[in-house]
Motif scaffolding. Structure first.
Motif, PDB file in Angstrom:
ATOM      1  N   VAL A 259      23.247  18.454  79.519  1.00 25.96           N
ATOM      2  CA  VAL A 259      24.426  18.439  80.400  1.00 25.96           C
ATOM      3  C   VAL A 259      25.623  17.828  79.674  1.00 25.96           C
ATOM      4  N   VAL A 260      25.401  16.707  78.983  1.00 24.52           N
ATOM      5  CA  VAL A 260      26.502  16.048  78.259  1.00 24.52           C
ATOM      6  C   VAL A 260      27.043  16.957  77.156  1.00 24.52           C
ATOM      7  N   MET A 261      26.135  17.671  76.479  1.00 22.50           N
ATOM      8  CA  MET A 261      26.571  18.577  75.407  1.00 22.50           C
ATOM      9  C   MET A 261      27.454  19.696  75.968  1.00 22.50           C
ATOM     10  N   ARG A 262      27.056  20.228  77.113  1.00 24.55           N
ATOM     11  CA  ARG A 262      27.848  21.295  77.749  1.00 24.55           C
ATOM     12  C   ARG A 262      29.207  20.753  78.217  1.00 24.55           C
ATOM     13  N   MET A 263      29.214  19.503  78.679  1.00 22.09           N
ATOM     14  CA  MET A 263      30.487  18.887  79.091  1.00 22.09           C
ATOM     15  C   MET A 263      31.430  18.751  77.899  1.00 22.09           C
ATOM     16  N   ARG A 264      30.880  18.333  76.755  1.00 25.07           N
ATOM     17  CA  ARG A 264      31.705  18.227  75.536  1.00 25.07           C
ATOM     18  C   ARG A 264      32.282  19.598  75.160  1.00 25.07           C
ATOM     19  N   GLU A 265      31.441  20.624  75.222  1.00 26.66           N
ATOM     20  CA  GLU A 265      31.902  21.983  74.897  1.00 26.66           C
ATOM     21  C   GLU A 265      33.075  22.379  75.800  1.00 26.66           C
ATOM     22  N   TYR A 266      32.897  22.160  77.091  1.00 21.83           N
ATOM     23  CA  TYR A 266      33.919  22.575  78.065  1.00 21.83           C
ATOM     24  C   TYR A 266      35.235  21.842  77.817  1.00 21.83           C
ATOM     25  N   LEU A 267      35.132  20.521  77.633  1.00 22.48           N
ATOM     26  CA  LEU A 267      36.347  19.720  77.499  1.00 22.48           C
ATOM     27  C   LEU A 267      37.020  19.925  76.137  1.00 22.48           C
ATOM     28  N   CYS A 268      36.244  19.816  75.053  1.00 20.97           N
ATOM     29  CA  CYS A 268      36.833  19.887  73.701  1.00 20.97           C
ATOM     30  C   CYS A 268      37.128  21.324  73.271  1.00 20.97           C
ATOM     31  N   ASN A 269      36.117  22.180  73.363  1.00 21.01           N
ATOM     32  CA  ASN A 269      36.249  23.529  72.792  1.00 21.01           C
ATOM     33  C   ASN A 269      37.073  24.467  73.677  1.00 21.01           C
ATOM     34  N   LEU A 270      36.926  24.331  74.995  1.00 24.18           N
ATOM     35  CA  LEU A 270      37.610  25.270  75.894  1.00 24.18           C
ATOM     36  C   LEU A 270      38.957  24.753  76.379  1.00 24.18           C
ATOM     37  N   HIS A 271      39.124  23.420  76.457  1.00 20.37           N
ATOM     38  CA  HIS A 271      40.353  22.916  77.080  1.00 20.37           C
ATOM     39  C   HIS A 271      41.097  21.858  76.263  1.00 20.37           C
ATOM     40  N   GLY A 272      40.744  21.708  74.996  1.00 19.09           N
ATOM     41  CA  GLY A 272      41.560  20.919  74.091  1.00 19.09           C
ATOM     42  C   GLY A 272      41.593  19.422  74.330  1.00 19.09           C
ATOM     43  N   PHE A 273      40.548  18.871  74.942  1.00 18.89           N
ATOM     44  CA  PHE A 273      40.496  17.420  75.121  1.00 18.89           C
ATOM     45  C   PHE A 273      40.134  16.736  73.806  1.00 18.89           C
ATOM     46  N   VAL A 274      40.575  15.478  73.669  1.00 21.13           N
ATOM     47  CA  VAL A 274      40.293  14.693  72.468  1.00 21.13           C
ATOM     48  C   VAL A 274      39.302  13.595  72.840  1.00 21.13           C
ATOM     49  N   ASP A 275      38.202  13.531  72.109  1.00 21.57           N
ATOM     50  CA  ASP A 275      37.172  12.512  72.346  1.00 21.57           C
ATOM     51  C   ASP A 275      37.579  11.250  71.589  1.00 21.57           C
ATOM     52  N   VAL A 276      37.945  10.196  72.332  1.00 25.44           N
ATOM     53  CA  VAL A 276      38.433   8.960  71.720  1.00 25.44           C
ATOM     54  C   VAL A 276      37.547   7.795  72.151  1.00 25.44           C
ATOM     55  N   GLU A 277      37.094   7.002  71.176  1.00 24.95           N
ATOM     56  CA  GLU A 277      36.316   5.798  71.492  1.00 24.95           C
ATOM     57  C   GLU A 277      37.269   4.633  71.713  1.00 24.95           C
ATOM     58  N   THR A 278      37.089   3.919  72.811  1.00 23.66           N
ATOM     59  CA  THR A 278      37.955   2.779  73.120  1.00 23.66           C
ATOM     60  C   THR A 278      37.180   1.473  72.944  1.00 23.66           C
ATOM     61  N   PRO A 279      37.874   0.345  72.764  1.00 23.62           N
ATOM     62  CA  PRO A 279      37.186  -0.915  72.463  1.00 23.62           C
ATOM     63  C   PRO A 279      36.259  -1.398  73.585  1.00 23.62           C
ATOM     64  N   THR A 280      35.210  -2.106  73.163  1.00 24.75           N
ATOM     65  CA  THR A 280      34.293  -2.749  74.100  1.00 24.75           C
ATOM     66  C   THR A 280      34.697  -4.206  74.330  1.00 24.75           C
ATOM     67  N   LEU A 281      35.314  -4.836  73.334  1.00 22.04           N
ATOM     68  CA  LEU A 281      35.814  -6.196  73.493  1.00 22.04           C
ATOM     69  C   LEU A 281      37.269  -6.119  73.943  1.00 22.04           C
ATOM     70  N   PHE A 282      37.543  -6.637  75.151  1.00 24.00           N
ATOM     71  CA  PHE A 282      38.897  -6.533  75.700  1.00 24.00           C
ATOM     72  C   PHE A 282      39.230  -7.840  76.407  1.00 24.00           C
ATOM     73  N   LYS A 283      40.122  -7.791  77.392  1.00 25.68           N
ATOM     74  CA  LYS A 283      40.469  -8.994  78.141  1.00 25.68           C
ATOM     75  C   LYS A 283      40.282  -8.740  79.632  1.00 25.68           C
ATOM     76  N   ARG A 284      40.243  -9.803  80.392  1.00 19.26           N
ATOM     77  CA  ARG A 284      39.966  -9.707  81.826  1.00 19.26           C
ATOM     78  C   ARG A 284      41.027  -8.866  82.529  1.00 19.26           C
ATOM     79  N   THR A 285      40.568  -8.035  83.477  1.00 24.10           N
ATOM     80  CA  THR A 285      41.462  -7.210  84.281  1.00 24.10           C
ATOM     81  C   THR A 285      41.516  -7.786  85.692  1.00 24.10           C
ATOM     82  N   PRO A 286      42.701  -7.954  86.276  1.00 28.28           N
ATOM     83  CA  PRO A 286      42.760  -8.473  87.648  1.00 28.28           C
ATOM     84  C   PRO A 286      42.175  -7.479  88.647  1.00 28.28           C
ATOM     85  N   GLY A 287      41.534  -8.006  89.687  1.00 30.16           N
ATOM     86  CA  GLY A 287      40.948  -7.151  90.726  1.00 30.16           C
ATOM     87  C   GLY A 287      39.684  -6.475  90.241  1.00 30.16           C
ATOM     88  N   GLY A 288      39.065  -5.686  91.124  1.00 31.70           N
ATOM     89  CA  GLY A 288      37.877  -4.909  90.753  1.00 31.70           C
ATOM     90  C   GLY A 288      36.623  -5.754  90.651  1.00 31.70           C
TER      91      GLY A 288
END
Length: 603
Positions: free
Chosen positions: A151-180
């Motif tokens: 399922v994840v592989m098909r999602m990547r195909e749909y987003l990247c190959n068919l609709h031009g999305f960019v797969d970007v890794e974001t940081p895991t170490l960050f700072k506190r977010t208010p709320g949530g």
């Protein structure tokens, strides 16, 4: 090609009659061995029956395979042969053949197992999680994880190959977010300063839009320190998406297309577009913001039917500003439910919602049995029967009071009643059906539970207000609807997103004036919004929850390779674990032990 790069010739699940006469080399685990005559070899793809040679020339092979414990890892080389007539096994894909072993090697002996590797053997969840690497050998978990991967592989195909999305890794170490939700803290070597593990890449994906990436996605690891909550995980995975220059309808079309493209064939097809319902409609008809629309039993407003009655509690309820009288009709309730079931339903409403419930029963002659009926004339009783579409043996549960409390209580009873009816043999919810639903027009803010005079974000502080309600942001923020949307599947929230605030002025007003938060914590985001931020929006799909519903797993832990227990512990590696004072020293941290733990450590 499952046999590329490896030393086997075939898997244990692929041999058929067409392979008869071929010499093959198989590797796998011994699933079963019978009296030194044959064994069943298993790998990730299936099972193959291996005939143990009985002649003197192969006595060493016989001894080796006959004495090898179940779940030992072996290599077998032999000739594919047809099974003798009458000994074929139609339940096995490889059931027409067997492999006559010529040589064999035990690659790893297995000692006594803590439990048998069979799906029908009941094991406690704690034991399964302690020996997760053994549990992963089960057919069901293998299926779940492989389907998840597809399922994840098909999602990547749909987003990247068919609709031009960019797969970007974001940081895991960050700072506190208010709320949530509460976030996990990670100490740093700067005294008193901590990182925070993000509960989602929310700020990063918005900043990527400011950076001109246009369309982003990520299979994102997220973290929430929510303590012990059943069927929640402290770390989880979401399909995270953000787009510039998009509106709510555009995000919804994208997700419908994404799910349709990646949906497993064996689970049937899904129809798009998905139906949509406002938050107010969902609450009024189903008593929840995540309705299970696979069955009826909707909440019905009967205020007008009873408005002219002399019933005191009815008149009291209708005197409230949002007072209402509502009911659900349980089909065939008298036939399928016992008195103790009805009492448990009423007790549940009382204990969870502080809501009194009155029952009405439709007798075989069509008349009504209830404490209410002596206060109602024939005309009112008939109107009640028509409003609720009551049939013989139906049971109605009626509640009176404030709108949200009444609807929430009846929504909970609707689901409990459905479970009781199904346990008694009435089929209500088709386990093979998938009913998707968009829920829209949520309130932007809600009163805080601990202090109702203060407001908090219904979702998060970056959600944009509904365009037609923007003026209310300054005059009456409690009446502002948001541009938030939830995706619901069979009564479970599987996704949520919104159009974001892209004006720094509006974002600062929401944080400082409405939520009374310190905007300095988000100074980087506010500055970015002042430097040419495009209108943008996005969504995140909960991958664990979605896959668990697709495979009909009893828990999301059954679709995660190495899950935590419901208390957030890794029972296999025994994490979290203690660290020494010396290891804590660089982080300027000392542990203050509760008294009982100090005593326990001494002993």
């Amino acid at each position: 090609d499952f046999n590329s790069f490896v030393v086997r010739t075939n898997t244990c699940g692929e041999l058929r009659s067409a392979h008869v006469g071929q010499k093959v080399t198989l590797y796998g685990w011994i699933q079963y061995q019978r009296q030194g005559l044959f064994l069943v070899l298993r790998d990730f793809q299936g099972l193959t029956q291996i005939i143990i040679p009985q002649d003197e020339a192969h006595s060493h092979v016989k001894k080796l395979l006959s004495n090898a414990p179940v779940e030992s890892v072996v290599r077998v080389t032999g000739i594919v042969s047809p099974r003798p007539p009458g000994q074929e096994n139609p339940k096995m894909p490889t059931g027409d053949i067997e492999v006559k072993a010529e040589t064999a090697e035990i690659l790893n002996f297995c000692k006594k197992l803590p439990f048998e590797i069979k799906d029908f053997i009941k094991k406690s969840e704690a034991l399964r999680m302690q020996y997760r690497y053994l549990d992963l050998r089960s057919l069901q978990l293998q299926h779940n994880l492989r389907l998840r991967s597809r399922v994840v592989m098909r999602m990547r195909e749909y987003l990247c190959n068919l609709h031009g999305f960019v797969d970007v890794e974001t940081p895991t170490l960050f700072k506190r977010t208010p709320g949530g939700a509460k976030e996990f803290l990670v100490p740093s070597r700067e005294a008193g300063k901590f990182y925070s593990l993000p509960q989602s890449p929310q700020q990063f994906k918005q900043l990527l839009m400011v950076g001109g990436l246009d369309r982003y996605f990520q299979v994102a690891r997220c973290y929430r320190d929510e303590g012990s909550r059943p069927d929640r995980q402290p770390e989880f995975t979401q399909i995270d998406i953000e787009m510039s220059f998009v509106d709510q309808a555009g995000i919804q079309r994208l997700i419908e297309g994404l799910l349709q493209y990646s949906w497993p064939e064996e689970r049937g097809s899904i129809t798009t577009p998905f139906p949509s319902m406002t938050y107010e409609e969902a609450l009024a008809e189903y008593g929840t913001d995540k309705p299970d629309t696979r069955f009826g039993m909707k909440i019905v407003d009967i205020s007008d039917v009873l408005r002219l009655s002399d019933i005191q509690f009815v008149q009291n309820a209708l005197s409230y500003p949002r007072g209402t009288i509502r009911a659900i009709c349980i089909p065939q309730g008298m036939r399928y439910l016992k008195n103790k079931d009805l009492e448990s339903l009423k007790e549940s409403a009382k204990s969870q919602f502080n809501q009194e419930i009155m029952e009405i029963i439709c007798r075989p002659d069509g008349s009504l049995k209830s404490l209410l009926t002596k206060f109602l004339g024939e005309k009112q009783q008939l109107e009640l029967i028509q409003a609720l579409n009551m049939q013989v043996d139906d049971v109605v549960l009626l509640a009176a009071g404030e709108h949200k409390q009444v609807c929430s209580a009846l929504g909970s009873l609707r689901l409990l009643s459905a479970s009781l009816l199904e346990a008694a043999g009435l089929a209500l919810r088709d386990p093979t059906a998938f009913h998707f639903l968009w829920v829209v027009d949520f309130p932007l803010f809600l009163p805080k539970a601990e202090n109702p005079t203060e407001l908090e974000s219904a979702h998060h502080p970056f959600t944009a207000p509904h365009p037609s309600d923007a003026s209310l942001l300054h005059s009456d923020p409690t009446k502002v609807r948001s541009q938030h949307y939830d995706l619901v599947l069979n009564g479970n929230e599987v996704g949520g997103g919104s159009i974001r605030i892209h004006s720094a002025e509006q974002q600062r007003f929401v944080l400082e004036k409405v939520l009374k938060e310190d905007s300095e914590v988000l100074s980087h985001l506010l500055e970015a919004l002042e430097l040419g931020a495009p209108p943008h929006g996005g969504i995140a799909l909960g991958l664990d929850r979605l896959i668990s519903l697709i495979v009909d797993a009893p828990s999301i832990r059954d679709v995660i390779a190495f899950p935590k227990s419901f208390r957030g512990r890794d029972l296999m590696a025994n994490a979290p674990d203690y660290v020494t004072p010396e290891e804590l020293e660089p982080y300027h941290i000392q542990v203050s032990w509760p008294l009982e733990e100090k005593e326990a450590k001494k002993n």
